[in-house]
Design an enzyme around this catalytic site. Structure first.
Site, PDB file in Angstrom:
ATOM      1  N   SER A 216      -4.154  10.722   8.538  1.00 33.88           N
ATOM      2  CA  SER A 216      -3.852   9.289   8.685  1.00 33.88           C
ATOM      3  C   SER A 216      -2.342   9.099   8.833  1.00 33.88           C
ATOM      4  O   SER A 216      -1.640  10.054   9.170  1.00 33.88           O
ATOM      5  CB  SER A 216      -4.389   8.526   7.472  1.00 33.88           C
ATOM      6  OG  SER A 216      -4.341   7.141   7.709  1.00 33.88           O
ATOM      7  N   ASN A 217      -1.873   7.909   8.605  1.00 36.19           N
ATOM      8  CA  ASN A 217      -0.437   7.644   8.713  1.00 36.19           C
ATOM      9  C   ASN A 217      -0.012   6.707   7.581  1.00 36.19           C
ATOM     10  O   ASN A 217      -0.838   6.313   6.763  1.00 36.19           O
ATOM     11  CB  ASN A 217      -0.107   7.059  10.086  1.00 36.19           C
ATOM     12  CG  ASN A 217      -0.918   5.814  10.341  1.00 36.19           C
ATOM     13  OD1 ASN A 217      -0.804   4.823   9.634  1.00 36.19           O
ATOM     14  ND2 ASN A 217      -1.781   5.861  11.356  1.00 36.19           N
ATOM     15  N   ARG A 218       1.255   6.336   7.572  1.00 40.66           N
ATOM     16  CA  ARG A 218       1.788   5.616   6.410  1.00 40.66           C
ATOM     17  C   ARG A 218       1.677   4.092   6.524  1.00 40.66           C
ATOM     18  O   ARG A 218       2.280   3.367   5.735  1.00 40.66           O
ATOM     19  CB  ARG A 218       3.254   6.013   6.203  1.00 40.66           C
ATOM     20  CG  ARG A 218       3.381   7.472   5.777  1.00 40.66           C
ATOM     21  CD  ARG A 218       4.823   7.903   5.723  1.00 40.66           C
ATOM     22  NE  ARG A 218       5.642   6.972   4.970  1.00 40.66           N
ATOM     23  CZ  ARG A 218       6.914   6.714   5.222  1.00 40.66           C
ATOM     24  NH1 ARG A 218       7.522   7.318   6.215  1.00 40.66           N
ATOM     25  NH2 ARG A 218       7.585   5.860   4.483  1.00 40.66           N
TER      26      ARG A 218
ATOM     27  N   ALA B  51      -1.867   0.763  13.118  1.00 38.13           N
ATOM     28  CA  ALA B  51      -1.273   2.068  13.439  1.00 38.13           C
ATOM     29  C   ALA B  51      -2.449   3.021  13.669  1.00 38.13           C
ATOM     30  O   ALA B  51      -3.047   3.544  12.725  1.00 38.13           O
ATOM     31  CB  ALA B  51      -0.415   2.536  12.283  1.00 38.13           C
TER      32      ALA B  51
END
Ligand code: CTP
Length: 415
Positions: A217-219, A284
């Site tokens: 995943s991402n932040r 995102a």
């Protein structure tokens, strides 16, 4: 420490009469009164005699900076006409907490104290948030009274399930101040500049599973997307929020579709777009996913080689859907670009590639902008090449600017 409340344009100088009746939950309303006043509303509090036994008028006076009233028969001439003038001037009347007794009086049209008199005299939208013991709430008399009020156009908020002052569980808890604030915003936003418009907002990061316990995943925190959803609601739009997993509270009034993967987000966004006027693609989105998802947990005994494959580009899929059937595409599409270098060039390219009307690009290498923080520094680039560099702003302020641009784009396109 509690963070100070930002001004909320929708609430600026709005005259809100806040009625407080005799329930232990009255202390929560002091918090709401404070939030509303800090956000820019002019809050006039009316307490019933019973409410004043739980919380003093002075508490409300202190947080609103305006007189809090209790007694209809108090000496001053100002109070003598207060019931008419407060009700006449109000943009909204919220009664929270509303006891079974006050609800019963309102249903009967009784006017025996300053609050019930005001409720009878006013013609503004009325919101009632009940708070009482579960048995009292469920009593046929209370239920009938609430139905009567609803039939007259009063909006009933809650109550919520949970533990009550008696220690018993049940339905009768006052909604939390944040939820009440959301309902106040929703009521005041009716008929706003985006009334009748459908706005789809994507938010948060997507997750691509590797095995049953791990994912890539991402932040992304989802904060900018959620702020956009709230800003669209504040303008009266009907909002669908397609969200990756986040811990954020859903803005009151938004329809929510919760997703995990990019594939699920693509499906949800495309479905919602079929009927939408505007798409704000703040999510995102994970660009890659493991080519193979292990059925069982990968064991550490053998370090896996992870092969990645590309996920679908949702904005490009939306643009293709429009080529196939133009009537199915939102009139206005806004993208969000996260860049760590060559911000303008990269964002401009994305406007063309993804056929966007506008892109909000932010430099994610800056400490005070981008992921997780409450502020953002954004450059807006439109399809004609126009560039607007915004200063450091809260995400709510960025959302307000983006929505103002959306309003203009809708007008320019004649939609
Ligand atoms: N986006 C999308 N589908 C993807 C990836 C991104 O719809 N698979 C959208 C994002 O929601 C955003 C815009 O495209 O509105 C730009 O996203 P960004 O991550 O900045 O760009 P990418 O297209 O992923 O390109 P790159 O990662 O190479 O910068």
């Amino acid at each position: 420490m509690r963070t100070p409340i930002d001004p909320i344009a929708l609430l600026e100088n709005k005259k809100i009469v806040l009625g407080v009746t005799g329930s232990i939950a009255a202390y929560k309303t002091a918090d709401l009164a404070s939030t509303l006043a800090q956000a820019g509303a002019l809050v006039d509090v009316i307490l019933t005699e019973a409410a004043a036994r739980f919380v003093t008028p002075l508490t409300f006076q202190s947080v609103t900076g305006r007189p809090a009233r209790t007694d209809m028969w108090a000496a001053s001439a100002e109070t003598h006409v207060a019931h008419v003038s407060l009700g006449e001037r109000a943009d909204l009347l919220l009664i929270a907490p509303a006891t079974a007794e006050t609800i019963a009086k309102m249903a009967q049209g009784l006017a025996d104290n300053l609050l019930t008199v005001t409720a009878l005299a006013t013609r503004c939208p009325v919101l009632v948030a009940p708070a009482m013991d579960g048995a009292m709430f469920e009593h046929p008399a209370t239920q009938a009274n609430l139905r009567t009020l609803e039939a007259r156009g009063v909006t009933i908020l809650g109550p919520a399930e949970g533990r009550m002052a008696s220690g018993l569980m049940g339905r009768g808890r006052l909604l939390e101040p944040d939820a009440l604030l959301g309902h106040v915003r929703l009521a005041l936003a009716r008929g706003g500049p985006l009334a009748g418009r459908r706005v789809v907002v994507s938010a948060g990061g997507t997750q691509e599973p590797l095995d049953p316990v791990r994912f890539i995943s991402n932040r992304s925190s989802g904060k900018q997307g959620y702020a956009l959803a709230q800003a669209a609601l504040d303008r009266g739009a009907q909002v669908t929020l397609v969200t990756g997993p986040t811990a954020l509270p859903v803005p009151v009034g938004a329809g929510v579709v919760s997703v995990q993967t990019t594939g699920q987000m693509a499906e949800a966004v495309l479905a919602a777009c079929a009927e939408a006027d505007v798409l704000l693609m703040a999510a995102a989105v994970a660009d890659f996913r493991p080519a193979r998802v292990a059925e069982h947990k990968l064991k550490k005994s053998a370090v896996p080689e992870i092969q990645l494959e590309k996920t679908v580009d949702i904005l490009s899929a939306v643009a293709e859907a429009r080529v196939r059937s133009p009537e199915h595409r939102p009139a206005v599409v806004v993208g969000f670009a996260a860049e760590s270098q060559h911000l303008r060039e990269n964002a401009q390219e994305k406007v063309l590639l993804k056929r966007l009307d506008l892109i909000a690009a932010n430099d994610i290498s800056a400490k005070d902008a981008g992921f997780s923080v409450d502020t953002n520094r954004v450059t807006l680039i439109d399809s004609a090449g126009g560039v607007e560099e915004l200063p450091l702003m809260t995400k709510a302020q960025v959302a307000a600017v983006v929505l103002s641009r959306v309003e203009k784009l809708l007008a320019v396109k004649g939609c």
